[in-house]
Design a protein around this motif. Structure first.
Motif, mmCIF file in Angstrom:
data_model
loop_
_atom_site.group_PDB
_atom_site.id
_atom_site.type_symbol
_atom_site.label_atom_id
_atom_site.label_comp_id
_atom_site.label_asym_id
_atom_site.label_seq_id
_atom_site.Cartn_x
_atom_site.Cartn_y
_atom_site.Cartn_z
ATOM 1 N N PRO A 122 46.808 50.702 36.876
ATOM 2 C CA PRO A 122 46.217 50.347 38.182
ATOM 3 C C PRO A 122 44.739 51.045 38.399
ATOM 4 N N TYR A 123 44.843 52.385 37.959
ATOM 5 C CA TYR A 123 43.520 53.267 38.345
ATOM 6 C C TYR A 123 42.315 52.515 37.785
ATOM 7 N N ILE A 124 42.304 52.087 36.664
ATOM 8 C CA ILE A 124 41.074 51.688 35.621
ATOM 9 C C ILE A 124 40.663 50.483 36.361
ATOM 10 N N MET A 125 41.503 49.591 37.004
ATOM 11 C CA MET A 125 41.398 48.310 37.666
ATOM 12 C C MET A 125 40.524 48.531 39.015
ATOM 13 N N ILE A 126 40.867 49.771 39.706
ATOM 14 C CA ILE A 126 40.174 49.721 41.209
ATOM 15 C C ILE A 126 38.828 50.625 41.102
ATOM 16 N N LEU A 127 38.714 51.252 39.806
ATOM 17 C CA LEU A 127 37.577 52.003 39.967
ATOM 18 C C LEU A 127 36.230 51.143 39.650
ATOM 19 N N GLY A 128 35.527 50.708 40.366
ATOM 20 C CA GLY A 128 34.292 50.129 40.322
ATOM 21 C C GLY A 128 34.558 48.723 40.848
ATOM 22 N N ASP A 129 33.602 47.910 40.230
ATOM 23 C CA ASP A 129 33.415 46.388 40.788
ATOM 24 C C ASP A 129 34.749 45.581 40.187
ATOM 25 N N THR A 130 35.132 44.732 41.583
ATOM 26 C CA THR A 130 36.458 43.907 40.872
ATOM 27 C C THR A 130 36.218 42.812 39.953
ATOM 28 N N GLN A 135 37.168 43.912 31.938
ATOM 29 C CA GLN A 135 36.248 44.515 31.046
ATOM 30 C C GLN A 135 36.540 45.893 31.035
ATOM 31 N N ARG A 136 36.810 46.691 32.273
ATOM 32 C CA ARG A 136 36.989 47.966 32.245
ATOM 33 C C ARG A 136 38.148 48.443 31.462
ATOM 34 N N LEU A 137 39.373 47.471 31.746
ATOM 35 C CA LEU A 137 40.799 47.834 31.159
ATOM 36 C C LEU A 137 40.553 47.681 29.520
ATOM 37 N N ASN A 138 39.781 46.559 29.213
ATOM 38 C CA ASN A 138 39.611 46.401 27.718
ATOM 39 C C ASN A 138 38.888 47.493 27.189
ATOM 40 N N PHE A 139 38.208 48.134 27.797
ATOM 41 C CA PHE A 139 36.992 49.430 27.320
ATOM 42 C C PHE A 139 38.001 50.480 27.189
ATOM 43 N N ALA A 140 38.975 50.638 28.224
ATOM 44 C CA ALA A 140 39.848 51.572 28.135
ATOM 45 C C ALA A 140 40.826 51.676 27.119
ATOM 46 N N GLN A 141 41.326 50.501 27.038
ATOM 47 C CA GLN A 141 42.371 50.096 25.949
ATOM 48 C C GLN A 141 41.803 50.323 24.623
ATOM 49 N N SER A 142 40.582 50.018 24.188
ATOM 50 C CA SER A 142 39.962 50.392 23.012
ATOM 51 C C SER A 142 39.988 51.839 22.575
ATOM 52 N N THR A 289 42.390 38.201 20.364
ATOM 53 C CA THR A 289 42.095 37.791 21.891
ATOM 54 C C THR A 289 40.928 36.897 21.945
ATOM 55 N N TYR A 290 39.962 36.805 20.813
ATOM 56 C CA TYR A 290 38.911 35.843 21.000
ATOM 57 C C TYR A 290 39.625 34.680 20.369
ATOM 58 N N LEU A 291 40.344 34.636 19.487
ATOM 59 C CA LEU A 291 41.389 33.482 18.814
ATOM 60 C C LEU A 291 42.106 32.647 19.654
ATOM 61 N N MET A 292 42.374 33.342 21.150
ATOM 62 C CA MET A 292 43.197 32.826 21.808
ATOM 63 C C MET A 292 42.309 31.824 22.810
ATOM 64 N N LYS A 293 41.057 31.795 22.575
ATOM 65 C CA LYS A 293 40.380 30.950 23.402
ATOM 66 C C LYS A 293 40.425 29.534 22.705
ATOM 67 N N ASN A 409 47.772 28.708 28.475
ATOM 68 C CA ASN A 409 46.924 30.029 28.717
ATOM 69 C C ASN A 409 47.476 31.112 29.579
ATOM 70 N N ILE A 410 47.081 32.279 29.229
ATOM 71 C CA ILE A 410 47.599 33.562 29.833
ATOM 72 C C ILE A 410 46.198 34.456 30.003
ATOM 73 N N SER A 411 46.836 35.657 30.738
ATOM 74 C CA SER A 411 45.660 36.746 30.793
ATOM 75 C C SER A 411 46.430 37.914 30.463
ATOM 76 N N LEU A 412 45.582 38.460 29.212
ATOM 77 C CA LEU A 412 46.117 39.679 28.865
ATOM 78 C C LEU A 412 45.609 40.952 29.485
ATOM 79 N N ALA A 413 46.539 41.562 30.116
ATOM 80 C CA ALA A 413 46.170 42.719 31.257
ATOM 81 C C ALA A 413 46.786 43.998 30.831
ATOM 82 N N THR A 414 47.433 44.159 29.828
ATOM 83 C CA THR A 414 48.108 45.514 29.602
ATOM 84 C C THR A 414 48.241 45.740 28.025
ATOM 85 N N SER A 415 48.700 46.834 27.508
ATOM 86 C CA SER A 415 48.797 47.220 26.313
ATOM 87 C C SER A 415 49.686 48.291 26.213
ATOM 88 N N HIS A 416 50.022 48.698 24.878
ATOM 89 C CA HIS A 416 50.722 50.011 24.909
ATOM 90 C C HIS A 416 50.424 50.433 23.164
#
Length: 416
Positions: A122-130, A135-142, A289-293, A409-416
């Motif tokens: 949740p923190y990485i989602m609110i730090l910066g532009d909505t 993109q921030r979440l995906n960057f952090a997960q990398s 993630t790309y193939l899911m397009k 179609n779904i939105s991938l918003a978390t990882s572990h």
């Protein structure tokens, strides 16, 4: 000035993704290492994973309650302090070579990681532009993936000695010589974990001194829409995630033992191979993630599950490097599974989404259960035969994917 503070906050929160990824992915190094140093069976060594993953089940709800009362920043600081405490406890645990002490230290580390993981998304989602939150979440997960690549690489170099004595060699040694050898093996974890603890403490000080925005959670009025337990797809998703995480942990935890017994690869070389496999996992997530397009997520999940079942059957039924390569390939095809199962599980829950998400996260406890089952199978038969356990886990994931085939179609918003 505000932008600079935001950038610092993003860097600090992103570092948390790296930290819990690094800590959890040291387990495949610790399992063969402590098995040797503490003279354990495969069943006993699998308790290393249990000590880590049971914390997600036991600490997740208290962590949420703590943060609700004291705030997410306080939760992060507490998580980092617990993380550091656990790493420092590795020193006395190695000094007396007590496996139970190691398990306590690992549980404390994982308790800290649970707090970090609860706050970081949740923190990485609110730090910066909505608009750029995803993109921030995906960057952090990398960075989580980068940590998974580096952990076995560095752990193999600084912890594993590459020296394994056969039972006959140990039997020929005097008790004093054997004790000296085992103490030397155990001591190799001391300085690496002290170094990790110092870094974690430094990060906790930076977080303490940094202004972080407090997360204000919306109070959602939950209408009378029936019990959460009546959501059949959610319950199936919780089950699938339970089996998936169990299978994922099994694959990597016993890989070094597998490579040694099946292909004669010494432990350091096996650790480097595992590091490469974790790199393919990270690359696989981007590719998936790309193939899911172009391919519906449930269909891709079903195909990847089926491929992994075939690869595991190959690993169990063949010999030498073919079986090792088959096992390495599984990592790539596991890459999309956690976030895809998560997203499909909570799809269409509406006001129940938050509770449903918590249940899916708690199912991570599968990582505490299946490695122990696999260790028991290994002790009864062989480490190669034991890989039928994660194969069965992917059968459950395949069933879940097929039951969700209608979702496009779904939105991938978390990882572990």
């Amino acid at each position: 000035m505000a932008d600079r503070k935001t950038r610092l906050a993003v860097i600090l929160i992103t570092s948390l993704f790296f930290m819990w990824g690094f800590a959890l992915n040291l387990n495949p190094i610790l399992i063969p290492h402590l098995k040797k140093a503490c003279q354990l069976s495969d069943f006993q060594s699998a308790l290393i994973d249990s000590a880590s993953y049971i914390a997600y089940f036991l600490v997740a709800l208290p962590a949420g309650l703590f943060m609700k009362k004291f705030g997410y920043k306080s939760g992060i600081i507490l998580g980092l302090l617990l993380f550091a405490l656990g790493t420092f406890l590795f020193y006395p645990a190695a000094e007396i070579r007590n496996f139970g002490f190691f398990l306590v230290a690992l549980f404390i580390i994982a308790s800290g990681l649970t707090l970090l993981e609860t706050a970081a998304n949740p923190y990485i989602m609110i730090l910066g532009d909505t608009d750029s939150a995803t993109q921030r979440l995906n960057f952090a997960q990398s960075f989580n993936g980068l940590a998974a690549f580096l952990a076995p690489l560095m752990g193999g170099s600084f912890i594993l000695s590459g020296k394994n004595l056969s039972e006959q060699q140990q039997f020929s040694m005097s008790s004093r010589e054997l004790d000296a050898y085992l103490n030397l093996e155990a001591s190799s974890v001391q300085m690496p974990f002290i170094a990790i603890g110092i870094v974690v403490l430094l990060v906790s000080m930076l977080v303490w001194r940094t202004q972080l925005p407090e997360i204000k959670e919306e109070e959602i009025e939950v209408r009378k829409t029936g019990s959460i337990w009546n959501e059949r797809n959610l319950m199936l998703g919780v089950t699938a995630q339970f089996f998936y995480v169990g299978g994922q942990v099994c694959i990597s935890s016993f890989f070094i033992r597998f490579a040694d017994k099946v292909a004669g690869i010494e432990e350091r070389s096996a650790a480097y191979l595992l590091s490469g496999a974790f790199l393919s996992f990270m690359v696989g997530r981007f590719i998936g993630t790309y193939l899911m397009k172009f391919v519906a997520p449930p269909r891709l999940l079903a195909v990847y599950s089926l491929i992994n079942i075939v690869l595991l059957i190959t690993a169990v039924s063949t010999t030498a490097m073919i079986s090792v390569y088959a096992l390495l390939g599984v990592q790539f095809f596991m890459s999309i599974m956690f976030p895809t199962i998560f997203a499909l599980s909570i799809h269409g829950l509406g006001a129940k989404t938050k509770v449903g998400s918590s249940l899916v996260i708690m199912s991570i406890v599968g990582g505490a259960v299946f490695p122990v089952i696999m260790g028991q199978v290994s002790d009864i038969s062989s480490i190669q035969t034991a890989y039928v356990v994660p194969a069965f886990c992917f059968l459950v994931v395949l069933y879940f994917a097929l039951k969700n085939n209608s979702i496009k179609n779904i939105s991938l918003a978390t990882s572990h």
